[in-house]
Design an enzyme around this catalytic site. Structure first.
Site, PDB file in Angstrom:
ATOM      1  N   SER A 140       0.854  -1.200   0.000  1.00  0.00           N
ATOM      2  CA  SER A 140       0.000   0.000   0.000  1.00  0.00           C
ATOM      3  C   SER A 140       0.878   1.234   0.000  1.00  0.00           C
ATOM      4  O   SER A 140       2.006   1.205   0.530  1.00  0.00           O
ATOM      5  CB  SER A 140      -0.864   0.009   1.262  1.00  0.00           C
ATOM      6  OG  SER A 140      -1.506   1.269   1.413  1.00  0.00           O
ATOM      7  N   TYR A 154      -1.721  -0.959  10.286  1.00  0.00           N
ATOM      8  CA  TYR A 154      -1.836  -1.243   8.843  1.00  0.00           C
ATOM      9  C   TYR A 154      -0.567  -0.776   8.120  1.00  0.00           C
ATOM     10  O   TYR A 154       0.034  -1.519   7.340  1.00  0.00           O
ATOM     11  CB  TYR A 154      -3.058  -0.516   8.298  1.00  0.00           C
ATOM     12  CG  TYR A 154      -3.284  -0.680   6.813  1.00  0.00           C
ATOM     13  CD1 TYR A 154      -3.948  -1.800   6.311  1.00  0.00           C
ATOM     14  CD2 TYR A 154      -2.869   0.294   5.905  1.00  0.00           C
ATOM     15  CE1 TYR A 154      -4.173  -1.955   4.950  1.00  0.00           C
ATOM     16  CE2 TYR A 154      -3.081   0.152   4.544  1.00  0.00           C
ATOM     17  CZ  TYR A 154      -3.738  -0.971   4.070  1.00  0.00           C
ATOM     18  OH  TYR A 154      -3.951  -1.118   2.716  1.00  0.00           O
TER      19      TYR A 154
END
Ligand SMILES: NC(=O)c1ccc[n+]([C@@H]2O[C@H](COP(=O)([O-])OP(=O)(O)OC[C@H]3O[C@@H](n4cnc5c(N)ncnc54)[C@H](OP(=O)(O)O)[C@@H]3O)[C@@H](O)[C@H]2O)c1
Length: 242
Positions: A140, A154
């Site tokens: 990401s 995350y």
């Protein structure tokens, strides 16, 4: 010609769902993994017998699944795409930062977003080597910068996954297995938070990405078109990173 096989985690929605459809359209068999049973309302070509229902946040469930997957593979795996991911939020969707993320949540995020990739790739290394296969880890943009919505657990799990891609490219290379990552930016799926439109306004390409556009990058990295690319992380974000 032998039919190629992909093992894909997180196939039930979003980027994973677009990926299974793309590989099916290219003639691949796709074995899928997610917590949900095979989705009858939006089925894909392989059918329920090519779906393994498992919870990647549970390490023993993931380790046990390796044997089940090996039985279904019959010795060769052309591609492993570690796509499943979670991005937990606080009350009212608040960002969970380094000060307020409890360790249980942090650990769960790491099991789904990071350790499951280690377990599956190591467990299936013989099958990947037999097919001279390819691994794609879905990281990401949040792995390389602070993001307004993605939390600390995350972000650090995705940074670790990017580092794992480098380590695996080194270790799996001699087996004839390529290992790469794709790092999406803002892609139109259920994982997005309210307020993403404000980020999108400032992107050079001024629009969300579509799951099919990410699936195309994944497909490229699993195809012969990328036969000398390994250890790379491709940004798929409409120039969000510039
Ligand atoms: N969308 C974006 O803008 C964006 C941006 C950057 C990176 N990414 C990354 O891209 C990947 C796919 O994201 P997405 O947007 O398509 O997300 P999504 O729509 O929320 O889908 C996530 C997938 O992961 C599976 N999953 C979640 N927890 C699981 C668990 N414990 N065990 C097994 N499977 C699990 C889900 O299936 P079940 O619920 O059935 O288990 C689902 O298929 C993720 O790794 C995400 O971090 C997305």
């Amino acid at each position: 010609m032998r039919q190629k096989t992909l093992l894909l985690t997180g196939a039930s929605r979003g980027i994973g769902h677009a990926t299974v459809r793309r590989f099916n359209a290219e003639g691949w068999r796709v074995i899928t993994c997610s917590r949900q049973p095979f989705p009858e309302e939006c089925p894909w070509g392989g059918g329920a017998e090519n779906h393994v229902q498992l919870d990647l946040s549970d390490p023993s469930d993931t380790i046990n699944a390796v044997g089940i997957i090996q039985e279904r593979l019959g010795g060769e795996l052309d591609a492993l795409v570690n796509n499943a991911g979670i991005s937990p939020k606080g009350p009212d969707g608040a960002r969970l930062n380094t000060l307020d993320t409890d360790l249980m949540t942090w650990g769960k995020v790491f099991h789904v977003n990071f350790f499951s990739s280690v377990v599956l790739a190591r467990g299936l290394k013989d099958e990947l080597a037999a097919a001279k296969g390819s691994v794609v880890n879905v990281t990401s943009i949040a792995g390389s910068r602070v993001h307004p919505f993605a939390g600390a657990a995350y972000a650090t799990s995705k940074a670790a996954l990017a580092a794992l891609t480098r380590e695996m490219a080194h270790d799996f290379g001699p087996l004839g297995v390529r290992v790469n990552a794709i790092a999406p930016g803002e892609v139109e799926t259920a994982i997005l938070s309210p307020g993403t439109d404000k980020i999108v306004e400032k992107l050079p390409m001024q629009r969300l990405g579509q799951p099919e556009e990410v699936a195309a990058a994944i497909y490229f990295l699993c195809s012969q078109e990328s036969s000398y690319i390994s250890g790379s992380e491709i940004e798929v974000n409409g120039a969000q990173h510039v």
